[in-house]
Design a protein around this motif. Sequence first.
Motif, PDB file in Angstrom:
ATOM      1  N   LEU A  13       9.797  15.476   6.756  1.00 14.65           N
ATOM      2  CA  LEU A  13       9.150  15.701   5.462  1.00 14.65           C
ATOM      3  C   LEU A  13       7.733  15.138   5.460  1.00 14.65           C
ATOM      4  CD1 LEU A  13      11.864  15.011   2.742  1.00 14.65           C
ATOM      5  CD2 LEU A  13      10.758  17.165   3.300  1.00 14.65           C
ATOM      6  N   GLU A  14       7.553  13.966   6.030  1.00 17.28           N
ATOM      7  CA  GLU A  14       6.230  13.352   6.085  1.00 17.28           C
ATOM      8  C   GLU A  14       5.278  14.191   6.927  1.00 17.28           C
ATOM      9  OE1 GLU A  14       3.241  10.753   5.249  1.00 17.28           O
ATOM     10  OE2 GLU A  14       5.253  10.727   4.389  1.00 17.28           O
ATOM     11  N   ALA A  15       5.741  14.711   8.047  1.00 15.25           N
ATOM     12  CA  ALA A  15       4.902  15.549   8.906  1.00 15.25           C
ATOM     13  C   ALA A  15       4.530  16.842   8.192  1.00 15.25           C
ATOM     14  CB  ALA A  15       5.617  15.852  10.213  1.00 15.25           C
ATOM     15  N   ALA A  16       5.470  17.451   7.487  1.00 18.96           N
ATOM     16  CA  ALA A  16       5.180  18.677   6.747  1.00 18.96           C
ATOM     17  C   ALA A  16       4.203  18.409   5.615  1.00 18.96           C
ATOM     18  CB  ALA A  16       6.475  19.278   6.202  1.00 18.96           C
ATOM     19  N   ARG A  17       4.387  17.305   4.929  1.00 23.23           N
ATOM     20  CA  ARG A  17       3.483  16.974   3.830  1.00 23.23           C
ATOM     21  C   ARG A  17       2.081  16.697   4.349  1.00 23.23           C
ATOM     22  NH1 ARG A  17       3.689  11.675   0.241  1.00 23.23           N
ATOM     23  NH2 ARG A  17       3.467  10.894   2.333  1.00 23.23           N
ATOM     24  N   THR A  18       1.970  15.985   5.450  1.00 22.89           N
ATOM     25  CA  THR A  18       0.668  15.701   6.037  1.00 22.89           C
ATOM     26  C   THR A  18      -0.011  16.991   6.467  1.00 22.89           C
ATOM     27  OG1 THR A  18       1.453  13.559   6.796  1.00 22.89           O
ATOM     28  CG2 THR A  18      -0.518  14.426   7.863  1.00 22.89           C
ATOM     29  N   PHE A  19       0.733  17.894   7.107  1.00 21.77           N
ATOM     30  CA  PHE A  19       0.195  19.178   7.528  1.00 21.77           C
ATOM     31  C   PHE A  19      -0.304  19.969   6.324  1.00 21.77           C
ATOM     32  CE2 PHE A  19       0.749  23.701   8.450  1.00 21.77           C
ATOM     33  CZ  PHE A  19       0.018  23.816   9.613  1.00 21.77           C
ATOM     34  N   PHE A  20       0.513  20.033   5.270  1.00 19.24           N
ATOM     35  CA  PHE A  20       0.160  20.783   4.073  1.00 19.24           C
ATOM     36  C   PHE A  20      -1.063  20.181   3.384  1.00 19.24           C
ATOM     37  CE2 PHE A  20       0.639  21.278  -0.562  1.00 19.24           C
ATOM     38  CZ  PHE A  20       0.506  22.659  -0.642  1.00 19.24           C
ATOM     39  N   MET A  21      -1.091  18.860   3.230  1.00 17.68           N
ATOM     40  CA  MET A  21      -2.194  18.210   2.527  1.00 17.68           C
ATOM     41  C   MET A  21      -3.499  18.315   3.320  1.00 17.68           C
ATOM     42  SD  MET A  21      -1.092  17.335  -0.339  1.00 17.68           S
ATOM     43  CE  MET A  21      -2.392  16.312  -0.949  1.00 17.68           C
ATOM     44  N   LYS A  22      -3.406  18.296   4.657  1.00 16.82           N
ATOM     45  CA  LYS A  22      -4.601  18.421   5.473  1.00 16.82           C
ATOM     46  C   LYS A  22      -5.276  19.767   5.236  1.00 16.82           C
ATOM     47  CE  LYS A  22      -4.010  18.719   9.958  1.00 16.82           C
ATOM     48  NZ  LYS A  22      -3.930  18.470  11.401  1.00 16.82           N
ATOM     49  N   TYR A  23      -4.495  20.837   5.251  1.00 18.00           N
ATOM     50  CA  TYR A  23      -5.075  22.159   5.068  1.00 18.00           C
ATOM     51  C   TYR A  23      -5.423  22.442   3.607  1.00 18.00           C
ATOM     52  CZ  TYR A  23      -4.334  23.039   9.923  1.00 18.00           C
ATOM     53  OH  TYR A  23      -4.405  22.956  11.280  1.00 18.00           O
ATOM     54  N   LEU A  24      -4.679  21.881   2.695  1.00 17.49           N
ATOM     55  CA  LEU A  24      -5.036  22.019   1.282  1.00 17.49           C
ATOM     56  C   LEU A  24      -6.363  21.302   1.013  1.00 17.49           C
ATOM     57  CD1 LEU A  24      -4.131  23.015  -1.546  1.00 17.49           C
ATOM     58  CD2 LEU A  24      -3.126  20.757  -1.861  1.00 17.49           C
ATOM     59  N   GLY A  25      -6.538  20.104   1.546  1.00 17.01           N
ATOM     60  CA  GLY A  25      -7.794  19.372   1.389  1.00 17.01           C
ATOM     61  C   GLY A  25      -8.956  20.101   2.044  1.00 17.01           C
TER      62      GLY A  25
END
Length: 143
Positions: A13-25
């Motif tokens: 979950l942490e890896a998915a959230r980091t991936f998502f937030m990186k591209y959203l940012g």
Amino acid sequence: MRIEHVALYVNDLEAARTFFMKYLGAAYILYLAWQTWKRCPPSDQVQEKKPTWLMGFVLQLVNVKIIIYGLTMFSAYILPYESRIYMLFFFAVYLMILGALGNLIWAFAGNVLKRFYTRYYRLMNAVMALLLVWCSLRITGVF
């Protein structure tokens, strides 16, 4: 369910959230770059609301940068070495004066840059937009 499975699930979950937030940012920074690129030149005809003392006071109370500045200075540099109340008060006043001085310097620099920006707004917008695109690409790992 074993604790190892929970740990793996939380890690995923942490890896998915980091991936998502990186591209959203990165997408948000690209949006800011586009808005900067297409921004119109500043106009002197627009009447802006004049700032008041109360507006500045309220802004300083809720300004997150000021709060983090104070917390960092006290927790990392002052409290480990000093505990006397009058010295803590002295450092609080000292940091307040430094913060006000920094704001004054920033205001004067902004006034100078405003004159430059009104003359070369297209160049300034292009440079700022390209820097934002570069930041976005750095976030995604392209550069």
